[in-house]
Design a protein around this motif. Structure first.
Motif, mmCIF file in Angstrom:
data_model
loop_
_atom_site.group_PDB
_atom_site.id
_atom_site.type_symbol
_atom_site.label_atom_id
_atom_site.label_comp_id
_atom_site.label_asym_id
_atom_site.label_seq_id
_atom_site.Cartn_x
_atom_site.Cartn_y
_atom_site.Cartn_z
ATOM 1 N N ASP A 139 29.651 60.642 45.298
ATOM 2 C CA ASP A 139 28.518 61.537 45.105
ATOM 3 C C ASP A 139 27.633 60.957 43.983
ATOM 4 O OD1 ASP A 139 26.858 63.750 45.226
ATOM 5 O OD2 ASP A 139 28.100 64.941 43.875
ATOM 6 N N ASP A 140 26.558 60.270 44.278
ATOM 7 C CA ASP A 140 25.812 60.216 45.509
ATOM 8 C C ASP A 140 25.539 58.739 45.770
ATOM 9 O OD1 ASP A 140 23.217 59.832 46.807
ATOM 10 O OD2 ASP A 140 22.596 61.830 46.297
ATOM 11 N N LEU A 141 25.783 58.287 46.983
ATOM 12 C CA LEU A 141 25.678 56.877 47.340
ATOM 13 C C LEU A 141 24.291 56.294 47.074
ATOM 14 C CD1 LEU A 141 27.433 54.640 48.684
ATOM 15 C CD2 LEU A 141 26.430 55.333 50.861
ATOM 16 N N SER A 142 23.248 57.076 47.288
ATOM 17 C CA SER A 142 21.876 56.570 47.169
ATOM 18 C C SER A 142 21.509 56.150 45.755
ATOM 19 C CB SER A 142 20.874 57.617 47.667
ATOM 20 O OG SER A 142 20.878 58.759 46.830
ATOM 21 N N HIS A 143 22.266 56.606 44.752
ATOM 22 C CA HIS A 143 21.929 56.261 43.369
ATOM 23 C C HIS A 143 22.130 54.779 43.066
ATOM 24 C CE1 HIS A 143 20.792 60.176 42.170
ATOM 25 N NE2 HIS A 143 21.993 60.713 42.284
ATOM 26 N N PHE A 144 22.931 54.102 43.881
ATOM 27 C CA PHE A 144 23.045 52.650 43.686
ATOM 28 C C PHE A 144 21.699 51.972 43.914
ATOM 29 C CE2 PHE A 144 27.687 53.211 44.618
ATOM 30 C CZ PHE A 144 28.124 52.760 43.385
ATOM 31 N N LEU A 145 20.931 52.478 44.866
ATOM 32 C CA LEU A 145 19.594 51.935 45.096
ATOM 33 C C LEU A 145 18.701 52.221 43.897
ATOM 34 C CD1 LEU A 145 19.112 52.994 48.832
ATOM 35 C CD2 LEU A 145 19.534 50.687 47.977
ATOM 36 N N ALA A 149 20.368 48.123 43.166
ATOM 37 C CA ALA A 149 21.175 47.369 44.126
ATOM 38 C C ALA A 149 20.338 47.019 45.355
ATOM 39 C CB ALA A 149 22.397 48.182 44.542
ATOM 40 N N GLU A 150 20.589 45.848 45.925
ATOM 41 C CA GLU A 150 19.892 45.439 47.135
ATOM 42 C C GLU A 150 20.442 46.227 48.330
ATOM 43 O OE1 GLU A 150 17.390 43.376 47.414
ATOM 44 O OE2 GLU A 150 17.367 42.838 45.284
ATOM 45 N N LEU A 151 19.587 46.454 49.310
ATOM 46 C CA LEU A 151 19.995 47.219 50.479
ATOM 47 C C LEU A 151 21.180 46.564 51.183
ATOM 48 C CD1 LEU A 151 19.570 49.553 52.452
ATOM 49 C CD2 LEU A 151 17.857 48.147 53.633
ATOM 50 N N SER A 152 21.173 45.241 51.293
ATOM 51 C CA SER A 152 22.276 44.537 51.958
ATOM 52 C C SER A 152 23.591 44.738 51.208
ATOM 53 C CB SER A 152 21.958 43.043 52.063
ATOM 54 O OG SER A 152 21.735 42.478 50.778
ATOM 55 N N GLU A 153 23.526 44.753 49.868
ATOM 56 C CA GLU A 153 24.724 45.003 49.070
ATOM 57 C C GLU A 153 25.233 46.425 49.279
ATOM 58 O OE1 GLU A 153 23.859 42.150 45.204
ATOM 59 O OE2 GLU A 153 23.080 44.196 45.228
ATOM 60 N N MET A 154 24.294 47.356 49.374
ATOM 61 C CA MET A 154 24.653 48.745 49.588
ATOM 62 C C MET A 154 25.362 48.936 50.919
ATOM 63 S SD MET A 154 24.125 51.258 47.549
ATOM 64 C CE MET A 154 24.047 52.478 48.841
ATOM 65 N N VAL A 155 24.811 48.334 51.965
ATOM 66 C CA VAL A 155 25.403 48.468 53.301
ATOM 67 C C VAL A 155 26.802 47.856 53.314
ATOM 68 C CG1 VAL A 155 25.206 47.768 55.721
ATOM 69 C CG2 VAL A 155 23.180 48.568 54.481
ATOM 70 N N GLN A 156 26.963 46.695 52.669
ATOM 71 C CA GLN A 156 28.269 46.043 52.633
ATOM 72 C C GLN A 156 29.286 46.888 51.866
ATOM 73 O OE1 GLN A 156 29.248 43.067 54.215
ATOM 74 N NE2 GLN A 156 31.216 43.997 53.639
ATOM 75 N N PHE A 157 28.863 47.426 50.721
ATOM 76 C CA PHE A 157 29.747 48.285 49.925
ATOM 77 C C PHE A 157 30.171 49.512 50.732
ATOM 78 C CE2 PHE A 157 30.191 52.002 47.126
ATOM 79 C CZ PHE A 157 31.233 51.573 46.311
ATOM 80 N N THR A 158 29.205 50.118 51.411
ATOM 81 C CA THR A 158 29.496 51.296 52.223
ATOM 82 C C THR A 158 30.478 50.962 53.347
ATOM 83 O OG1 THR A 158 27.259 52.119 51.770
ATOM 84 C CG2 THR A 158 28.465 53.149 53.579
ATOM 85 N N ASN A 159 30.244 49.839 54.015
ATOM 86 C CA ASN A 159 31.149 49.412 55.087
ATOM 87 C C ASN A 159 32.557 49.164 54.561
ATOM 88 O OD1 ASN A 159 29.188 49.566 57.061
ATOM 89 N ND2 ASN A 159 28.619 47.409 56.912
ATOM 90 N N LYS A 181 12.828 54.949 52.831
ATOM 91 C CA LYS A 181 13.249 54.205 54.021
ATOM 92 C C LYS A 181 14.620 53.575 53.814
ATOM 93 C CE LYS A 181 8.640 53.151 55.843
ATOM 94 N NZ LYS A 181 7.686 52.074 56.224
ATOM 95 N N ASN A 182 14.863 53.016 52.625
ATOM 96 C CA ASN A 182 16.168 52.413 52.362
ATOM 97 C C ASN A 182 17.282 53.463 52.360
ATOM 98 O OD1 ASN A 182 15.154 49.838 52.231
ATOM 99 N ND2 ASN A 182 15.097 49.745 50.001
ATOM 100 N N ASP A 183 16.983 54.635 51.785
ATOM 101 C CA ASP A 183 17.954 55.736 51.830
ATOM 102 C C ASP A 183 18.312 56.066 53.270
ATOM 103 O OD1 ASP A 183 17.873 56.004 49.076
ATOM 104 O OD2 ASP A 183 16.435 57.653 49.101
ATOM 105 N N LEU A 184 17.303 56.080 54.121
ATOM 106 C CA LEU A 184 17.501 56.444 55.526
ATOM 107 C C LEU A 184 18.366 55.417 56.251
ATOM 108 C CD1 LEU A 184 16.801 58.473 57.741
ATOM 109 C CD2 LEU A 184 14.745 57.123 58.231
ATOM 110 N N VAL A 185 18.172 54.135 55.936
ATOM 111 C CA VAL A 185 18.981 53.077 56.547
ATOM 112 C C VAL A 185 20.463 53.285 56.217
ATOM 113 C CG1 VAL A 185 19.506 50.612 56.528
ATOM 114 C CG2 VAL A 185 17.130 51.374 56.626
#
Length: 249
Positions: A139-145, A149-159, A181-185
């Motif tokens: 809580d809350d994942l979007s705060h990394f952005l 943090a780069e979007l690609s790093e965020m997606v990898q961390f989430t995965n 838009k990045n939050d939405l991705v």
């Protein structure tokens, strides 16, 4: 027979969510101007009642906030931390001070890689000491952005976090705010794989003294909508169209 003290029965939010043991990934989407923090704090009440272990990554509020809200809901988060049933990761403390010191040794570099390594080690420690279910709560994942943090790093961390649930006793509760838009991705990627989707929005008609917002609970094709109202000591839910006076019972 379920006890009347079971919060999944007595608590309006939890009885609306109806979290099941097969819900490996629970995703809570918080839309602009809405506040979904109440879903997290109520879920923690259920997890502690069911004697689950929790790895709690706090990004949105301070520990004191969760402690104060928890006391109102009937649980003592600090006590569970001291007992070793909850491990807290605070980004300002763990991420910067502790994990940041490991950056030079990280194979691929990056704070998110180091944070995930720490989470994985803590979950492994829980697994070695108990057969109880283990929940990774973010809580809350979007705060990394927000922290750059780069979007690609965020997606990898989430995965990486989601992949942890491949083991039978590991679950994930992920909350993420959507206002860009990045939050939405990021949100769409989690929603696509989640078992239980909770969507929290403000009222389209604006502010109301009787209703705080709208919570949609979706599992597969089954979708249920609830209005909710926040009180000082909790939240009440009701179906759209139900009489407002029921809120005060």
């Amino acid at each position: 027979m379920a006890s009347l003290t079971d919060p999944t029965i007595s608590n309006p939010v939890l009885s609306s969510l109806k979290v099941k043991s097969e819900d490996k990934i629970i995703f809570i989407r918080e839309n602009s101007f809405a506040d979904s923090n109440f879903v997290i704090t109520h879920l923690i009440k259920q997890l502690l009642y069911q004697q689950c272990r929790i790895c709690f990554l706090m990004m949105h509020n301070s520990f004191e906030h969760y402690q104060n809200v928890g006391k109102k809901l009937g649980y003592d988060l600090r006590q569970t931390v001291e007992m070793g049933n909850v491990k807290v990761f605070d980004p300002l403390e763990d991420l910067v001070e502790n994990i940041g010191q490991q950056l030079e040794d990280a194979n691929n570099g990056g704070i998110l890689n180091c944070l995930f390594d720490s989470i994985k080690k803590e979950i492994a420690s829980f697994l070695s000491n108990s057969n109880s279910p283990i929940y990774l709560v973010i809580d809350d994942l979007s705060h990394f952005l927000d922290l750059g943090a780069e979007l690609s790093e965020m997606v990898q961390f989430t995965n990486n976090c989601i992949n942890l649930t491949g083991e039978g006793n590991i679950f994930a509760v992920i909350n993420s705010h959507v206002s860009s838009k990045n939050d939405l991705v990021v949100a769409n990627s989690v929603q696509y794989v989640c078992d239980l989707f909770v969507n929290v929005s403000s009222l389209k008609t604006g502010r109301s003294t009787d209703v705080t917002g709208l919570m949609t609970v979706q599992r597969g094709e089954n979708e249920q909508k609830y209005h909710f109202r926040a009180f000082d000591r909790g939240v009440k839910t009701f179906r759209p169209g139900e009489a407002i006076f029921n809120l005060y019972k």
